[in-house]
Design a protein around this motif. Structure first.
Motif, PDB file in Angstrom:
ATOM      1  N   UNK A   1       8.260  12.299   0.122  1.00 51.35           N
ATOM      2  CA  UNK A   1       9.435  13.165   0.265  1.00 51.35           C
ATOM      3  C   UNK A   1       9.548  13.720   1.688  1.00 51.35           C
ATOM      4  N   UNK A   2       8.472  13.650   2.458  1.00 52.95           N
ATOM      5  CA  UNK A   2       8.487  14.236   3.812  1.00 52.95           C
ATOM      6  C   UNK A   2       8.920  13.234   4.875  1.00 52.95           C
ATOM      7  N   UNK A   3       9.128  11.980   4.511  1.00 56.87           N
ATOM      8  CA  UNK A   3       9.390  10.942   5.518  1.00 56.87           C
ATOM      9  C   UNK A   3      10.656  10.161   5.197  1.00 56.87           C
ATOM     10  N   UNK A   4      11.323   9.714   6.243  1.00 58.01           N
ATOM     11  CA  UNK A   4      12.456   8.807   6.044  1.00 58.01           C
ATOM     12  C   UNK A   4      11.852   7.494   5.555  1.00 58.01           C
ATOM     13  N   UNK A   5      12.109   7.156   4.312  1.00 53.23           N
ATOM     14  CA  UNK A   5      11.425   5.974   3.749  1.00 53.23           C
ATOM     15  C   UNK A   5      12.240   5.365   2.601  1.00 53.23           C
ATOM     16  N   UNK A   6      13.592   5.449   2.754  1.00 56.84           N
ATOM     17  CA  UNK A   6      14.421   4.940   1.653  1.00 56.84           C
ATOM     18  C   UNK A   6      14.381   3.418   1.526  1.00 56.84           C
ATOM     19  N   UNK A   7      13.727   2.764   2.480  1.00 60.00           N
ATOM     20  CA  UNK A   7      13.504   1.308   2.348  1.00 60.00           C
ATOM     21  C   UNK A   7      12.599   1.018   1.157  1.00 60.00           C
ATOM     22  N   UNK A   8      11.812   1.999   0.801  1.00 62.31           N
ATOM     23  CA  UNK A   8      10.795   1.763  -0.236  1.00 62.31           C
ATOM     24  C   UNK A   8      11.153   2.479  -1.530  1.00 62.31           C
TER      25      UNK A   8
ATOM     26  N   UNK B   1       9.714   4.581  -3.962  1.00 61.53           N
ATOM     27  CA  UNK B   1       8.506   5.416  -4.046  1.00 61.53           C
ATOM     28  C   UNK B   1       7.843   5.384  -5.428  1.00 61.53           C
ATOM     29  N   UNK B   2       8.637   5.543  -6.518  1.00 57.56           N
ATOM     30  CA  UNK B   2       7.973   5.493  -7.838  1.00 57.56           C
ATOM     31  C   UNK B   2       7.248   4.170  -8.075  1.00 57.56           C
ATOM     32  N   UNK B   3       7.871   3.082  -7.593  1.00 57.67           N
ATOM     33  CA  UNK B   3       7.216   1.776  -7.770  1.00 57.67           C
ATOM     34  C   UNK B   3       5.912   1.720  -6.957  1.00 57.67           C
ATOM     35  N   UNK B   4       6.006   2.232  -5.722  1.00 56.41           N
ATOM     36  CA  UNK B   4       4.803   2.253  -4.865  1.00 56.41           C
ATOM     37  C   UNK B   4       3.691   3.096  -5.497  1.00 56.41           C
ATOM     38  N   UNK B   5       4.131   4.213  -6.065  1.00 60.68           N
ATOM     39  CA  UNK B   5       3.148   5.109  -6.695  1.00 60.68           C
ATOM     40  C   UNK B   5       2.476   4.392  -7.875  1.00 60.68           C
ATOM     41  N   UNK B   6       3.315   3.678  -8.624  1.00 59.31           N
ATOM     42  CA  UNK B   6       2.794   2.947  -9.777  1.00 59.31           C
ATOM     43  C   UNK B   6       1.757   1.904  -9.303  1.00 59.31           C
ATOM     44  N   UNK B   7       2.116   1.187  -8.220  1.00 57.38           N
ATOM     45  CA  UNK B   7       1.185   0.181  -7.678  1.00 57.38           C
ATOM     46  C   UNK B   7      -0.112   0.876  -7.239  1.00 57.38           C
ATOM     47  N   UNK B   8       0.058   2.033  -6.589  1.00 62.05           N
ATOM     48  CA  UNK B   8      -1.111   2.763  -6.095  1.00 62.05           C
ATOM     49  C   UNK B   8      -2.018   3.203  -7.255  1.00 62.05           C
ATOM     50  N   UNK B   9      -1.379   3.582  -8.356  1.00 60.94           N
ATOM     51  CA  UNK B   9      -2.173   4.090  -9.489  1.00 60.94           C
ATOM     52  C   UNK B   9      -2.756   2.974 -10.350  1.00 60.94           C
TER      53      UNK B   9
ATOM     54  N   UNK C   1       0.830  -1.211   0.000  1.00 55.94           N
ATOM     55  CA  UNK C   1       0.000   0.000   0.000  1.00 55.94           C
ATOM     56  C   UNK C   1       0.864   1.261   0.000  1.00 55.94           C
ATOM     57  N   UNK C   2       0.261   2.318  -0.456  1.00 62.41           N
ATOM     58  CA  UNK C   2       0.903   3.635  -0.440  1.00 62.41           C
ATOM     59  C   UNK C   2       0.738   4.179   0.977  1.00 62.41           C
ATOM     60  N   UNK C   3       1.868   4.385   1.673  1.00 63.05           N
ATOM     61  CA  UNK C   3       1.765   4.624   3.119  1.00 63.05           C
ATOM     62  C   UNK C   3       1.614   6.091   3.517  1.00 63.05           C
ATOM     63  N   UNK C   4       2.157   6.989   2.686  1.00 62.67           N
ATOM     64  CA  UNK C   4       2.052   8.426   3.007  1.00 62.67           C
ATOM     65  C   UNK C   4       1.513   9.140   1.767  1.00 62.67           C
ATOM     66  N   UNK C   5       0.960  10.325   1.975  1.00 62.81           N
ATOM     67  CA  UNK C   5       0.524  11.060   0.780  1.00 62.81           C
ATOM     68  C   UNK C   5       1.713  11.751   0.109  1.00 62.81           C
TER      69      UNK C   5
END
Ligand SMILES: Cc1cc2nc3c(=O)[nH]c(=O)nc-3n(C[C@H](O)[C@H](O)[C@H](O)COP(=O)(O)O)c2cc1C
Length: 218
Positions: free
Chosen positions: A178-185, A187-195, A171-175
Motif C-alpha cells: 500500500x506504500x508503493x506505486x505498484x498497480x502493475x502487480x 497484491x493479493x495474488x502476490x501475497x497468496x504466492x508468498x504465503x 517474489x513479494x517485493x515490499x513488506x
C-alpha cells in the motif's frame, strides 16, 4: 568445515537472504559441526575484476589467484577455500545484480586457465545458485533468463562442480504494497504466492543446503 552463502541482494532480510539462510540451515542439518557464514556483498566496498591479468602471468607470484588487494581480498580467499558455496541473487534488468557479477568475476576468473595444457590447482567445492525474481516462471523462460543462468552455471561447472539450483518466481517485493506505486502487480495474488509458494521455496533451499553438505563429504 566451512560453508558460505553469498548474498547478491542489497536487502539483508528479504527473499534472497531468507532463502540463503534456509540453505545454510540445511547444511547444518547434515553437518552439525560445520561453520556457516552469510556474506552480504552490499556491505563490502569492492569492485569486480580490474583486468590486471596478474592471475595469468607466467611464473607470476599470483598465478591463479586474485591479486586485487582491497577490503574484499581476505573474504574472497576464504570463500575460494570453502567446503561449499551457495550463491543467491535477485534478477536485476534480466541479469544477476551488479555486485554478484563483480563477485563472480573475482571468484571465477583467476581459476580459468588461458591454456590447453596448464591447469590452475584449486578446490572443486560443491556450489549452488539461488535466483529470485519478479517474473513468473513462464515469463522468465520467454525472456531468456534461464539461458543466462545456464551460461553462468556452465562456467561454474567448468571451474568448480555442476551447481544445484533453485529458481524463485513472483517474489513479494515490499513488506507493505500500500506504500508503493505498484498497480502493475496484483497484491493479493502476490501475497497468496508468498504465503503458499515461498515456504516451499524455503524448504527447497534447505534441501539444497543438505545436498551441498552431503556432496562436500564425497
Ligand atoms: C533494480 C531492480 C531491477 C529489477 N529487475 C528485475 C528484472 O529484470 N526481472 C525480474 O523478474 N525482477 C526484477 N526485479 C525484482 C527482483 O528481482 C525481485 O523482487 C527479487 O526477488 C528481489 O530480491 P530480494 O527480495 O532478495 O531483494 C528488479 C528489482 C530491482 C530493485
Amino acid at each position: 568445515m566451512k560453508f558460505f552463502a553469498v548474498n547478491g541482494s542489497p536487502r539483508k532480510n528479504f527473499n534472497t537472504a531468507q532463502l540463503l539462510d534456509s540453505a545454510l540451515d540445511g547444511v547444518k542439518d547434515v553437518l552439525q559441526d560445520a561453520e556457516t557464514e552469510r556474506i552480504d556483498l552490499y556491505d563490502i566496498p569492492f569492485n569486480g575484476c580490474k583486468s590486471c591479468f596478474a592471475c595469468k602471468k607466467i611464473n607470476g607470484r599470483h598465478y591463479g589467484r586474485c591479486v586485487y588487494n582491497d577490503d574484499f581480498k581476505a573474504t574472497l580467499t576464504e570463500i575460494t577455500q570453502a567446503d561449499g558455496v551457495i550463491l543467491g541473487s535477485p534478477v536485476y534488468f534480466g541479469d544477476l545484480t551488479g555486485n554478484m557479477r563483480c563477485f563472480l568475476e573475482r571468484f571465477m576468473f583467476p581459476f580459468l586457465a588461458y591454456s590447453r595444457h596448464e591447469v590452475v590447482e584449486h578446490k572443486k567445492m560443491p556450489v549452488a545458485c539461488i535466483y529470485t525474481m519478479n517474473l513468473s516462471k513462464e515469463s522468465s523462460y520467454e525472456m531468456g533468463y534461464h539461458d543466462l543462468f545456464d551460461k553462468y552455471e556452465n562456467v561454474l561447472t567448468n571451474i568448480f562442480t555442476k551447481p544445484e539450483h533453485l529458481y524463485v518466481y513472483e517474489t513479494y517485493q515490499f513488506s507493505d504494497y500500500s506504500k508503493y506505486v505498484s498497480d502493475l502487480f496484483d497484491e493479493p495474488e502476490r501475497k497468496h504466492i508468498h504465503e503458499t509458494q515461498f515456504p516451499k521455496d524455503l524448504q527447497s533451499a534447505f534441501e539444497i543446503g543438505q545436498m551441498i553438505a552431503k556432496k562436500s563429504l564425497k
